[in-house]
Design a protein around this motif. Structure first.
Motif, PDB file in Angstrom:
ATOM      1  N   VAL B  68       0.929  -1.307  -0.007  1.00  0.00           N
ATOM      2  CA  VAL B  68       0.029  -0.018  -0.003  1.00  0.00           C
ATOM      3  C   VAL B  68       1.072   1.294  -0.020  1.00  0.00           C
ATOM      4  O   VAL B  68       0.827   2.100  -0.781  1.00  0.00           O
ATOM      5  CB  VAL B  68      -0.739   0.064   1.266  1.00  0.00           C
ATOM      6  N   ASP B  69       1.904   1.426   0.801  1.00  0.00           N
ATOM      7  CA  ASP B  69       2.978   2.362   0.883  1.00  0.00           C
ATOM      8  C   ASP B  69       3.785   2.599  -0.363  1.00  0.00           C
ATOM      9  O   ASP B  69       3.690   3.606  -0.922  1.00  0.00           O
ATOM     10  CB  ASP B  69       3.794   2.217   1.951  1.00  0.00           C
ATOM     11  N   ALA B  70       3.600   1.392  -1.208  1.00  0.00           N
ATOM     12  CA  ALA B  70       4.476   1.565  -2.649  1.00  0.00           C
ATOM     13  C   ALA B  70       3.439   2.455  -3.392  1.00  0.00           C
ATOM     14  O   ALA B  70       4.078   3.137  -4.262  1.00  0.00           O
ATOM     15  CB  ALA B  70       4.831   0.033  -2.876  1.00  0.00           C
ATOM     16  N   TRP B  71       2.328   2.182  -3.281  1.00  0.00           N
ATOM     17  CA  TRP B  71       1.424   2.714  -4.505  1.00  0.00           C
ATOM     18  C   TRP B  71       1.434   4.185  -4.150  1.00  0.00           C
ATOM     19  O   TRP B  71       1.247   5.130  -4.633  1.00  0.00           O
ATOM     20  CB  TRP B  71       0.052   2.195  -4.268  1.00  0.00           C
ATOM     21  N   VAL B  72       1.424   4.432  -2.571  1.00  0.00           N
ATOM     22  CA  VAL B  72       1.150   5.804  -2.217  1.00  0.00           C
ATOM     23  C   VAL B  72       2.634   6.610  -2.768  1.00  0.00           C
ATOM     24  O   VAL B  72       2.183   7.666  -3.199  1.00  0.00           O
ATOM     25  CB  VAL B  72       0.988   5.999  -0.666  1.00  0.00           C
ATOM     26  N   ARG B  73       3.530   6.070  -2.627  1.00  0.00           N
ATOM     27  CA  ARG B  73       4.937   6.687  -2.881  1.00  0.00           C
ATOM     28  C   ARG B  73       4.803   6.913  -4.398  1.00  0.00           C
ATOM     29  O   ARG B  73       5.056   8.119  -4.833  1.00  0.00           O
ATOM     30  CB  ARG B  73       6.030   5.672  -2.850  1.00  0.00           C
ATOM     31  N   LEU B  74       4.339   6.045  -5.289  1.00  0.00           N
ATOM     32  CA  LEU B  74       4.014   6.138  -6.842  1.00  0.00           C
ATOM     33  C   LEU B  74       3.319   7.518  -7.056  1.00  0.00           C
ATOM     34  O   LEU B  74       3.587   8.401  -7.739  1.00  0.00           O
ATOM     35  CB  LEU B  74       3.258   5.193  -7.437  1.00  0.00           C
ATOM     36  N   ALA B  75       2.079   7.732  -6.166  1.00  0.00           N
ATOM     37  CA  ALA B  75       1.118   8.812  -6.210  1.00  0.00           C
ATOM     38  C   ALA B  75       1.897  10.212  -5.929  1.00  0.00           C
ATOM     39  O   ALA B  75       1.825  11.053  -6.831  1.00  0.00           O
ATOM     40  CB  ALA B  75       0.102   8.537  -5.495  1.00  0.00           C
ATOM     41  N   ASN B  76       2.702   9.914  -4.974  1.00  0.00           N
ATOM     42  CA  ASN B  76       3.340  11.137  -4.369  1.00  0.00           C
ATOM     43  C   ASN B  76       4.372  11.499  -5.244  1.00  0.00           C
ATOM     44  O   ASN B  76       4.720  12.887  -5.507  1.00  0.00           O
ATOM     45  CB  ASN B  76       3.872  11.106  -3.139  1.00  0.00           C
ATOM     46  N   ASP B  77       5.415  10.595  -5.916  1.00  0.00           N
ATOM     47  CA  ASP B  77       6.501  10.989  -6.794  1.00  0.00           C
ATOM     48  C   ASP B  77       6.322  11.287  -7.995  1.00  0.00           C
ATOM     49  O   ASP B  77       6.819  11.960  -8.885  1.00  0.00           O
ATOM     50  CB  ASP B  77       7.448   9.709  -6.482  1.00  0.00           C
ATOM     51  N   GLN B  78       5.116  10.420  -8.593  1.00  0.00           N
ATOM     52  CA  GLN B  78       5.023  10.422 -10.131  1.00  0.00           C
ATOM     53  C   GLN B  78       3.786  11.056 -10.322  1.00  0.00           C
ATOM     54  O   GLN B  78       3.385  11.239 -11.686  1.00  0.00           O
ATOM     55  CB  GLN B  78       4.989   9.086 -10.460  1.00  0.00           C
ATOM     56  N   GLY B  79       2.907  11.496  -9.377  1.00  0.00           N
ATOM     57  CA  GLY B  79       1.613  11.975  -9.842  1.00  0.00           C
ATOM     58  C   GLY B  79       0.531  10.921 -10.286  1.00  0.00           C
ATOM     59  O   GLY B  79      -0.190  11.312 -10.965  1.00  0.00           O
ATOM     60  N   THR B  80       0.933   9.866 -10.069  1.00  0.00           N
ATOM     61  CA  THR B  80       0.004   8.471 -10.532  1.00  0.00           C
ATOM     62  C   THR B  80      -1.389   8.573  -9.895  1.00  0.00           C
ATOM     63  O   THR B  80      -1.489   8.654  -8.648  1.00  0.00           O
ATOM     64  CB  THR B  80       0.600   7.165 -10.374  1.00  0.00           C
ATOM     65  N   GLU B  81      -2.475   8.678 -10.617  1.00  0.00           N
ATOM     66  CA  GLU B  81      -3.729   8.543 -10.235  1.00  0.00           C
ATOM     67  C   GLU B  81      -3.915   7.059  -9.750  1.00  0.00           C
ATOM     68  O   GLU B  81      -3.902   6.187 -10.392  1.00  0.00           O
ATOM     69  CB  GLU B  81      -4.670   8.990 -11.210  1.00  0.00           C
ATOM     70  N   LEU B  82      -4.480   6.890  -8.375  1.00  0.00           N
ATOM     71  CA  LEU B  82      -4.619   5.435  -7.887  1.00  0.00           C
ATOM     72  C   LEU B  82      -6.579   5.541  -7.964  1.00  0.00           C
ATOM     73  O   LEU B  82      -7.013   6.059  -6.908  1.00  0.00           O
ATOM     74  CB  LEU B  82      -4.320   5.463  -6.503  1.00  0.00           C
ATOM     75  N   LEU B  83      -7.077   4.966  -8.722  1.00  0.00           N
ATOM     76  CA  LEU B  83      -8.438   4.894  -9.101  1.00  0.00           C
ATOM     77  C   LEU B  83      -9.083   3.317  -8.487  1.00  0.00           C
ATOM     78  O   LEU B  83      -8.532   2.320  -8.957  1.00  0.00           O
ATOM     79  CB  LEU B  83      -8.995   5.074 -10.394  1.00  0.00           C
ATOM     80  N   VAL B  84     -10.073   3.380  -7.619  1.00  0.00           N
ATOM     81  CA  VAL B  84     -10.621   2.405  -6.895  1.00  0.00           C
ATOM     82  C   VAL B  84     -12.150   2.067  -7.451  1.00  0.00           C
ATOM     83  O   VAL B  84     -12.858   2.961  -7.145  1.00  0.00           O
ATOM     84  CB  VAL B  84     -10.360   2.191  -5.490  1.00  0.00           C
ATOM     85  N   CYS B  85     -12.282   0.986  -8.230  1.00  0.00           N
ATOM     86  CA  CYS B  85     -13.567   0.647  -8.545  1.00  0.00           C
ATOM     87  C   CYS B  85     -14.516   0.889  -7.182  1.00  0.00           C
ATOM     88  O   CYS B  85     -14.344  -0.004  -6.451  1.00  0.00           O
ATOM     89  CB  CYS B  85     -13.892  -0.574  -9.329  1.00  0.00           C
ATOM     90  N   VAL B  86     -15.346   1.673  -7.337  1.00  0.00           N
ATOM     91  CA  VAL B  86     -16.363   2.067  -6.326  1.00  0.00           C
ATOM     92  C   VAL B  86     -17.338   0.909  -5.733  1.00  0.00           C
ATOM     93  O   VAL B  86     -17.556   0.154  -4.716  1.00  0.00           O
ATOM     94  CB  VAL B  86     -17.053   3.425  -6.185  1.00  0.00           C
ATOM     95  N   ALA B  87     -17.777   0.017  -6.935  1.00  0.00           N
ATOM     96  CA  ALA B  87     -18.874  -0.721  -6.622  1.00  0.00           C
ATOM     97  C   ALA B  87     -18.055  -2.022  -6.349  1.00  0.00           C
ATOM     98  O   ALA B  87     -18.498  -2.534  -5.230  1.00  0.00           O
ATOM     99  CB  ALA B  87     -19.523  -1.254  -8.216  1.00  0.00           C
ATOM    100  N   ALA B  88     -16.874  -2.316  -6.809  1.00  0.00           N
ATOM    101  CA  ALA B  88     -16.112  -3.559  -6.217  1.00  0.00           C
ATOM    102  C   ALA B  88     -15.737  -3.393  -4.751  1.00  0.00           C
ATOM    103  O   ALA B  88     -15.506  -4.234  -4.061  1.00  0.00           O
ATOM    104  CB  ALA B  88     -15.114  -3.872  -7.107  1.00  0.00           C
ATOM    105  N   ALA B  89     -15.173  -1.970  -4.360  1.00  0.00           N
ATOM    106  CA  ALA B  89     -14.712  -1.513  -3.342  1.00  0.00           C
ATOM    107  C   ALA B  89     -15.790  -1.646  -2.062  1.00  0.00           C
ATOM    108  O   ALA B  89     -15.618  -2.338  -1.067  1.00  0.00           O
ATOM    109  CB  ALA B  89     -14.148  -0.285  -3.106  1.00  0.00           C
ATOM    110  N   LEU B  90     -16.834  -1.013  -2.472  1.00  0.00           N
ATOM    111  CA  LEU B  90     -17.921  -1.221  -1.304  1.00  0.00           C
ATOM    112  C   LEU B  90     -18.271  -2.365  -0.898  1.00  0.00           C
ATOM    113  O   LEU B  90     -18.548  -2.757   0.301  1.00  0.00           O
ATOM    114  CB  LEU B  90     -19.223  -0.367  -1.780  1.00  0.00           C
TER     115      LEU B  90
END
Lengths: 124, 137
Positions: B68-90
């Motif tokens: 999880v932290d690795a994804w967050v680092r990608l978002a912070n360093d690269q500006g990568t958008e992390l999109l989570v499907c709301v229907a699958a998530a809920l």
């Protein structure tokens, strides 16, 4: 994607049977949403995915929703290009004639062309 | 094509849960490799069991990679958008603060940079990026 793929249909490949996890349902959801966005959509049923088309599929005994009502809605979403892998179908003792929806049988050697003609391709 | 000098804009689709399948590890390493080669990782879409990657409560042992932290680092360093499907998530118990309130839940499990999104954004990612690569179990 480059402009030359804009006219290609979006392909969703379905490889899981109903109630084998939520793969089939979540794959169909992608197809429905893409169609609602105005994309041309092709569905390709392969492997256990052809079980989705077997007549008489119902809701699961554990309370899972059935997928036949969703397949019935496909035409309403203008999703009419259904393909089914001929080998998978034959292995399971099925033929296109007995399927409740009109699906075109695709021979193994034709599969690469079906996939190459689509963009993007989603594999479930 | 928006790419300059052969550099491509990538979107990844992650369908496997963290730790229980290799999909997440593979997706992260693929993402790091493409960035190292000068391409851009613009979007990651989490769908099916991949939505578990968005749990802010993940607490893996310290001698294992923290996915999880690795994804967050990608978002912070690269500006990568992390999109989570709301229907699958809920339906898997992954709710951001707003959804938790809306459903009367006592806690939330998803926070930025992970963002709940519709499947329409997955379809759009497939159209607007140069490459869309799926990582499934």
């Amino acid at each position: 994607m480059s402009d030359d793929t804009a006219d290609m249909p979006l392909l969703v490949i379905l490889r899981h049977a109903p109630h084998d996890g939520s793969w089939l349902r979540e794959g169909l959801d992608v197809a429905l949403v893409a169609a609602a966005f105005g994309r041309a959509v092709t569905l390709l049923f392969m492997g256990d995915g052809v079980e989705a088309l077997r007549p008489g599929q119902t809701a699961g005994p554990l309370g899972q929703k059935g997928t036949h009502p969703t397949l019935d809605m496909l035409a309403m979403y203008d999703i009419e290009d259904l393909r089914v892998d001929a080998t998978s179908l034959a292995e399971r003792g099925l033929s296109t004639a007995e399927l409740p929806w009109p699906a075109r049988s695709v021979a193994a050697e034709e599969l690469p062309a079906v996939i190459a003609a689509a963009s993007p391709v989603f594999n479930f | 094509m928006a790419s300059e000098q052969g550099k491509l804009r990538y979107a990844l689709v992650v369908l496997g849960g963290p730790y229980s399948q290799a999909a997440t590890h593979s997706a992260l390493r693929f993402g790091e490799a493409l960035i190292a080669q000068g391409h851009r990782l613009e979007t990651v879409f989490f769908y099916h069991d991949g939505v578990y990657n968005a749990s802010r409560l993940a607490a893996p042992p310290q001698d294992e990679p923290h996915l999880v932290d690795a994804w967050v680092r990608l978002a912070n360093d690269q500006g990568t958008e992390l999109l989570v499907c709301v229907a699958a998530a809920l339906r898997r118990g992954l709710l951001d603060e707003r959804e938790a309130q809306r459903h009367g839940k006592p806690a939330f499990s998803v926070e930025p940079p992970f963002v709940l999104a519709g499947i329409g954004q997955l379809v759009e990612a497939g159209i607007t990026h140069d490459r869309l690569v799926t990582f499934a179990p």
